[in-house]
Design an enzyme around this catalytic site. Structure first.
Site, PDB file in Angstrom:
ATOM      1  N   HIS A  82       0.829  -1.212   0.000  1.00 12.43           N
ATOM      2  CA  HIS A  82       0.000   0.000   0.000  1.00 12.43           C
ATOM      3  C   HIS A  82       0.865   1.265   0.000  1.00 12.43           C
ATOM      4  O   HIS A  82       1.214   1.788   1.063  1.00 12.43           O
ATOM      5  CB  HIS A  82      -0.915  -0.024   1.229  1.00 12.43           C
ATOM      6  CG  HIS A  82      -1.952   1.038   1.236  1.00 12.43           C
ATOM      7  ND1 HIS A  82      -3.088   0.965   1.993  1.00 12.43           N
ATOM      8  CD2 HIS A  82      -2.052   2.227   0.582  1.00 12.43           C
ATOM      9  CE1 HIS A  82      -3.822   2.039   1.810  1.00 12.43           C
ATOM     10  NE2 HIS A  82      -3.200   2.836   0.954  1.00 12.43           N
ATOM     11  N   ASN A  88      -4.896   6.224  -7.200  1.00 12.87           N
ATOM     12  CA  ASN A  88      -5.420   7.607  -7.185  1.00 12.87           C
ATOM     13  C   ASN A  88      -4.392   8.598  -7.740  1.00 12.87           C
ATOM     14  O   ASN A  88      -3.972   9.526  -7.063  1.00 12.87           O
ATOM     15  CB  ASN A  88      -5.909   8.011  -5.787  1.00 12.87           C
ATOM     16  CG  ASN A  88      -4.846   7.899  -4.708  1.00 12.87           C
ATOM     17  OD1 ASN A  88      -3.816   7.263  -4.899  1.00 12.87           O
ATOM     18  ND2 ASN A  88      -5.087   8.526  -3.567  1.00 12.87           N
ATOM     19  N   ASP A 105       0.754   2.742   3.748  1.00 13.56           N
ATOM     20  CA  ASP A 105      -0.091   3.797   3.172  1.00 13.56           C
ATOM     21  C   ASP A 105       0.751   5.065   2.981  1.00 13.56           C
ATOM     22  O   ASP A 105       0.303   6.182   3.278  1.00 13.56           O
ATOM     23  CB  ASP A 105      -1.329   4.068   4.034  1.00 13.56           C
ATOM     24  CG  ASP A 105      -2.318   5.030   3.358  1.00 13.56           C
ATOM     25  OD1 ASP A 105      -2.123   5.350   2.173  1.00 13.56           O
ATOM     26  OD2 ASP A 105      -3.274   5.458   4.024  1.00 13.56           O
ATOM     27  N   PHE A 150       2.749   6.531  -5.027  1.00 15.08           N
ATOM     28  CA  PHE A 150       3.924   7.152  -5.639  1.00 15.08           C
ATOM     29  C   PHE A 150       3.529   8.347  -6.523  1.00 15.08           C
ATOM     30  O   PHE A 150       4.382   8.972  -7.138  1.00 15.08           O
ATOM     31  CB  PHE A 150       4.757   6.124  -6.407  1.00 15.08           C
ATOM     32  CG  PHE A 150       5.657   5.274  -5.511  1.00 15.08           C
ATOM     33  CD1 PHE A 150       5.655   5.440  -4.131  1.00 15.08           C
ATOM     34  CD2 PHE A 150       6.510   4.314  -6.048  1.00 15.08           C
ATOM     35  CE1 PHE A 150       6.478   4.668  -3.299  1.00 15.08           C
ATOM     36  CE2 PHE A 150       7.338   3.552  -5.237  1.00 15.08           C
ATOM     37  CZ  PHE A 150       7.320   3.721  -3.867  1.00 15.08           C
ATOM     38  N   ARG A 151       2.238   8.643  -6.579  1.00 17.88           N
ATOM     39  CA  ARG A 151       1.739   9.891  -7.203  1.00 17.88           C
ATOM     40  C   ARG A 151       2.101  10.031  -8.680  1.00 17.88           C
ATOM     41  O   ARG A 151       2.112  11.159  -9.179  1.00 17.88           O
ATOM     42  CB  ARG A 151       2.265  11.116  -6.443  1.00 17.88           C
ATOM     43  CG  ARG A 151       2.044  11.108  -4.943  1.00 17.88           C
ATOM     44  CD  ARG A 151       0.599  11.174  -4.579  1.00 17.88           C
ATOM     45  NE  ARG A 151       0.396  11.426  -3.144  1.00 17.88           N
ATOM     46  CZ  ARG A 151      -0.627  10.958  -2.469  1.00 17.88           C
ATOM     47  NH1 ARG A 151      -1.574  10.227  -3.051  1.00 17.88           N
ATOM     48  NH2 ARG A 151      -0.778  11.247  -1.193  1.00 17.88           N
ATOM     49  N   HIS A 192     -10.778   0.604   0.854  1.00 17.20           N
ATOM     50  CA  HIS A 192     -10.730   1.702   1.831  1.00 17.20           C
ATOM     51  C   HIS A 192     -12.136   1.815   2.393  1.00 17.20           C
ATOM     52  O   HIS A 192     -13.075   2.180   1.689  1.00 17.20           O
ATOM     53  CB  HIS A 192     -10.321   2.987   1.106  1.00 17.20           C
ATOM     54  CG  HIS A 192     -10.210   4.177   2.004  1.00 17.20           C
ATOM     55  ND1 HIS A 192      -9.126   5.015   1.981  1.00 17.20           N
ATOM     56  CD2 HIS A 192     -11.038   4.684   2.953  1.00 17.20           C
ATOM     57  CE1 HIS A 192      -9.295   5.983   2.872  1.00 17.20           C
ATOM     58  NE2 HIS A 192     -10.456   5.806   3.475  1.00 17.20           N
TER      59      HIS A 192
HETATM   60  O1  DOR Z   1      -4.797   9.517   4.378  1.00 16.59           O
HETATM   61  C1  DOR Z   1      -4.829   8.976   3.295  1.00 16.59           C
HETATM   62  N1  DOR Z   1      -4.179   9.495   2.246  1.00 16.59           N
HETATM   63  N2  DOR Z   1      -5.550   7.864   3.154  1.00 16.59           N
HETATM   64  C2  DOR Z   1      -5.753   7.318   1.958  1.00 16.59           C
HETATM   65  O2  DOR Z   1      -6.386   6.300   1.900  1.00 16.59           O
HETATM   66  C3  DOR Z   1      -5.250   7.982   0.739  1.00 16.59           C
HETATM   67  C4  DOR Z   1      -4.063   8.765   1.040  1.00 16.59           C
HETATM   68  C5  DOR Z   1      -3.596   9.675  -0.077  1.00 16.59           C
HETATM   69  O3  DOR Z   1      -3.645   9.274  -1.231  1.00 16.59           O
HETATM   70  O4  DOR Z   1      -3.132  10.778   0.220  1.00 16.59           O
END
Ligand code: DOR
Length: 425
Positions: free
Chosen positions: A60, A94, A304, A63-64, A178
């Site tokens: 989890h 995401n 995460d 890496f944006r 999630h």
């Molecule tokens: O706090 C979080 N940030 N929870 C997530 O599930 C996504 C993550 C994010 O992408 O910044």
């Protein structure tokens, strides 16, 4: 060939725990046993006093990439991963654009193929992570997505979730979820309770998590699909997973280092750096998470790793700030400091949740030390103390800055190559 000499070799897959040597030949572990140093080795690593374990696996991370490279990208994320002892990571969907289509997936798979570690990618479950239309799961799996997740968002519509579960069953891969029903959230990232009241704002109730965990556990029981529940934060939800496992559901669950380390009061100390979805909760919740780790209800520790800039964090009000914290470079040390040294988990159990269990979720060959298996290895000093200061990650949103931790990664080896050495840069 590389000889790793005199380390305490710990392999949770087999229960091996002995002081011995290990030979790496090319990409594989050639032998485990006692060997004399000799000229045939291009390098000898003296691992006396260190632990030699399978390279860590994190199912989890964010890496944006693509789209948010001011926060992180594949290169900087990989640098953070190897510094943390990880040889396999699974990136979430995401991104911008979202990982819901073949072109974006192909772009990233081409990029990750050049990385020195195994950087794997899930596709989203639904178009744009909107929770409505399923993506073309057949096609994305065929192209190389290792699983599916709308992480960051819940799938509120039960019929969509049911269809997704049926599909992953057919494709024999996990769906990672999630669990927070937005209907029950006023402000995300802050626990609804004492601290949110003190701050004079609404928060995110644990019930938001409990109801979806209960629903999805029961759906998974019906479909027989592999359901993976991400970042458990609520004690009730831990109980629910325990119950579902007892009933025979194919459910696995993860906890993050921040959820087994911190409570809701961290928001008062660290502000938006402690704002995370699902939120840090009460002492009782944290206790239940640790109990879940102890009895195997929680199989996996995952970070995460969620990089955010100061513009998204410190320069915003608590309500407006983004949720999430980085975690790859502090995860192992937090586990050692807060779980092993506090007497909650033996080292072998901690490593089981960071190696073989996450590897098994995705049916990966790593996560174990086997002759003939991949030479993915971490060598760490379980006693060395260090202070969290700087990061390889492009972002530094961690509430653990300044914290004195025990346990330091010395070498990370992947595919037989030394990809990180403490003090190298
Ligand atoms: O706090 C979080 N940030 N929870 C997530 O599930 C996504 C993550 C994010 O992408 O910044």
């Amino acid at each position: 060939m590389i000889l790793i000499k005199g380390g305490r070799v710990l392999d949770p897959a087999t229960g091996r725990d002995e002081i011995t040597d290990l030979i790496i030949d090319g990409e594989h572990i050639a032998r485990i046993g006692f060997f004399m140093p000799g000229p045939e080795y291009e390098k000898i690593i003296h691992a006396e006093g260190k632990i030699v374990a399978p390279g860590l696996v994190d199912v989890h991370v964010h890496f944006r990439d693509p789209g948010l490279s001011d926060l992180e990208d594949i290169q900087s994320g990989t640098a953070a991963a190897v510094a943390g002892g990880f040889t396999t990571v699974v990136c979430m969907a995401n991104t911008k654009p979202e990982m819901d289509n073949p072109a974006t997936l192909e772009y990233i798979l081409e990029k990750v193929a050049k990385m020195p570690i195994h950087v794997l990618q899930v596709a989203s479950v639904t178009e744009g992570l909107q929770g409505r239309e399923l993506v073309d799961m057949d096609e994305l799996k065929e192209l190389g997505a290792v699983g599916f997740s709308d992480d960051g968002h819940a799938i509120a519509d039960t019929s969509v979730m049911l269809k997704a579960l049926q599909k992953v069953k057919e494709l024999d891969c996990p769906i990672s979820v999630h669990e927070e029903d937005e209907v029950l959230i006023e402000n995300n990232g802050i626990n609804e309770g004492q601290v949110s009241q003190q701050l004079g704002m609404g928060g995110a109730s644990h019930t938001a998590e409990d109801v979806l965990v209960a629903r999805d556990c029961m759906l998974a029981l019906q479909t027989g699909s592999k359901l993976h529940i991400q970042h458990l934060s609520s004690g009730n939800a831990v109980e629910m997973v325990r119950f579902a496992k007892k009933m025979g559901a194919q459910v696995t669950a993860e906890a993050t280092p921040h959820h087994f380390t911190l409570t809701e009061s961290a928001v008062l100390t660290y502000g938006s750096y402690a704002k995370v979805n699902p939120p840090l909760r009460t002492f009782e919740d944290k206790k239940k998470i640790i109990e879940g780790l102890q009895d195997g209800t929680i199989d996996i520790i995952a970070t995460d790793h969620a990089p955010h800039s100061d513009a998204r964090k410190k320069k915003k009000t608590l309500q407006q700030a983004s949720s999430g914290m980085i975690g790859l470079e502090t995860s192992l040390a937090l586990g050692i400091t807060k779980l092993v040294h506090e007497g909650y988990l033996p080292m072998m159990k901690l490593l089981e949740k960071m190696t073989v269990n996450p590897a098994n979720l995705y049916q990966l060959p790593g996560g174990r030390l086997a002759e003939g298996g991949p030479a993915d290895i971490v060598i760490f000093d379980p006693e060395e103390k260090w202070t969290v200061k700087e990061f390889y990650s492009r972002s530094h949103n961690s509430p653990f800055v300044g914290e004195r931790l025990t346990g330091r990664v010395k070498y990370t080896i992947c595919n037989g190559n030394i990809v990180y050495q403490d003090g190298m840069q």
